[in-house]
Design a protein around this motif. Structure first.
Motif, short mmCIF file in Angstrom:
data_model
loop_
_atom_site.label_atom_id
_atom_site.label_comp_id
_atom_site.label_asym_id
_atom_site.label_seq_id
_atom_site.Cartn_x
_atom_site.Cartn_y
_atom_site.Cartn_z
N GLU A 43 -5.14 1.24 10.14
CA GLU A 43 -4.66 1.50 11.50
C GLU A 43 -4.43 0.18 12.23
N ASN B 13 3.73 -2.09 15.59
CA ASN B 13 5.02 -1.41 15.41
C ASN B 13 6.12 -2.33 15.91
N ILE C 173 2.74 5.93 5.68
CA ILE C 173 2.76 5.17 6.93
C ILE C 173 3.53 5.95 7.99
N LYS C 174 3.06 5.88 9.24
CA LYS C 174 3.73 6.58 10.34
C LYS C 174 3.47 5.83 11.65
N THR C 175 4.31 6.06 12.61
CA THR C 175 4.17 5.45 13.93
C THR C 175 3.21 6.28 14.76
N ASP C 176 2.29 5.60 15.46
CA ASP C 176 1.30 6.31 16.27
C ASP C 176 1.95 6.86 17.55
N ASN D 162 3.40 4.60 20.16
CA ASN D 162 4.62 3.90 19.75
C ASN D 162 4.42 2.38 19.69
N THR E 276 1.74 0.98 17.73
CA THR E 276 1.12 0.66 16.43
C THR E 276 1.51 1.70 15.39
N ARG E 277 1.21 1.32 14.13
CA ARG E 277 1.42 2.23 13.01
C ARG E 277 0.11 2.40 12.23
N SER E 278 -0.01 3.51 11.55
CA SER E 278 -1.21 3.78 10.75
C SER E 278 -0.80 4.55 9.49
#
Length: 305
Positions: free
Chosen positions: A210, A214, A246-249, A252, A254-256
């Motif tokens: 985490e 981004n 992987i995906k965008t939190d 918007n 950060t990504r985790s």
């Protein structure tokens, strides 16, 4: 007395009659060339008895022979079974040696990949009692140069860090442990993130990451994750695993996602311990930097003071 004599007389008559009959029958048998009444009687009495006795003898001989054959077969079977057992033991030992050789080859490759660090090999001698090696003990300790915060490697990358040391043992907390946090980064972009240990995720062969920025850097599944330079305990550049999701939190910012670790934490038997801690390496670099400073630089520093 008369009755006794009469009975004896009758018996004598009967014996005489039987003797006469035998003589007559024998005479007829002689005149008939051996094919008379005696021959007829023998065909239906003596000969069948002889055949029966002969069959019984043959059967007894066969039984005795079968017993001898069975005993010989039993001995042969015991010998063959012993050979099979010996071959099974040899085969098992050879397979174990082959597995150990394969593991040592992997460890040797790992040693070559991180040849810049001083390392020592160790065997895992105990874990915390669960299927996953989240907290385990090795057979090397302070007498072998192992210290608290030494990094531990196995398979293709990072396993964990030493948390306790005795003269001849050390305890290691792996990166999948619930209390583990590792500063990591994406190798291709140097973007940093945090790995969170979670034993439930470890059962699925995953580790969560985490706080990955981004930004404009494109990061895809399959990217390599290594230890970050900002970590205060882990040496920089130790391979951890590959990004599997992987995906965008929601923020918007950060990504985790998840990574697949480079180490199989269910089958740890041998490990490599880097005998210098991150702190020692940083201190050593600073000391070396001071030693390499030019006399002019030192003179300028003193004048500035």
């Amino acid at each position: 007395m008369k009755i006794k004599n009469q009975s004896s007389l009758k018996n004598k008559y009967w014996l005489l009659i039987l003797a006469v009959i035998c003589v007559i029958v024998m005479g007829i048998e002689t005149l008939a060339g051996g094919k008379g009444p005696l021959h007829f009687i023998a065909n239906y009495t003596v000969i069948p008895m002889q055949k029966g006795i002969s069959y019984a003898g043959m059967w007894m001989s066969d039984v005795s022979s079968n017993f001898a054959t069975m005993e010989e077969m039993r001995k042969q079977n015991d010998n063959l079974q012993k050979k099979v057992d010996d071959l099974t033991i040899d085969n098992t030992r050879l397979r174990q040696e082959q597995y150990e050789l394969d593991r040592l080859r992997e460890l040797y490759k790992l040693d070559e990949n991180y040849s810049d660090y001083d390392k020592i090999g160790a065997h895992v001698i105990a874990n915390n009692g669960i299927n996953w090696f989240s907290d385990f003990t090795i057979d090397k300790g302070s007498n072998d140069g192992v210290k608290v915060n030494c990094n531990v490697l196995a398979g293709s990358g990072l396993v964990g860090i030493v948390t306790e040391v005795g003269p001849h043992f050390a305890k290691v907390r792996s990166i999948i442990d619930d209390s583990s946090n590792v500063s990591a980064m994406v190798l291709s972009t140097s973007d940093t993130c945090i790995l969170r240990g979670d034993l439930k995720l470890a059962e699925d062969g995953r580790i969560r990451f985490e706080k990955l920025p981004n930004n404009d850097n494109k990061i895809e599944v399959g990217e390599q994750i290594v230890t970050a330079h900002v970590s205060d305990r882990f040496v920089q550049g130790l391979f951890i695993g590959y990004i599997s999701e992987i995906k965008t939190d929601a923020s918007n910012l950060t990504r985790s996602g998840y990574i697949t670790p480079a180490v199989d934490f269910s089958k740890l038997q041998e490990v490599l311990v880097i005998t210098n801690t991150k702190e020692e390496m940083v201190s050593g670099k600073e000391a070396k930097k001071k030693e390499n400073e030019k006399p002019e630089d030192k003179k300028e520093e003193k004048e500035q003071e």
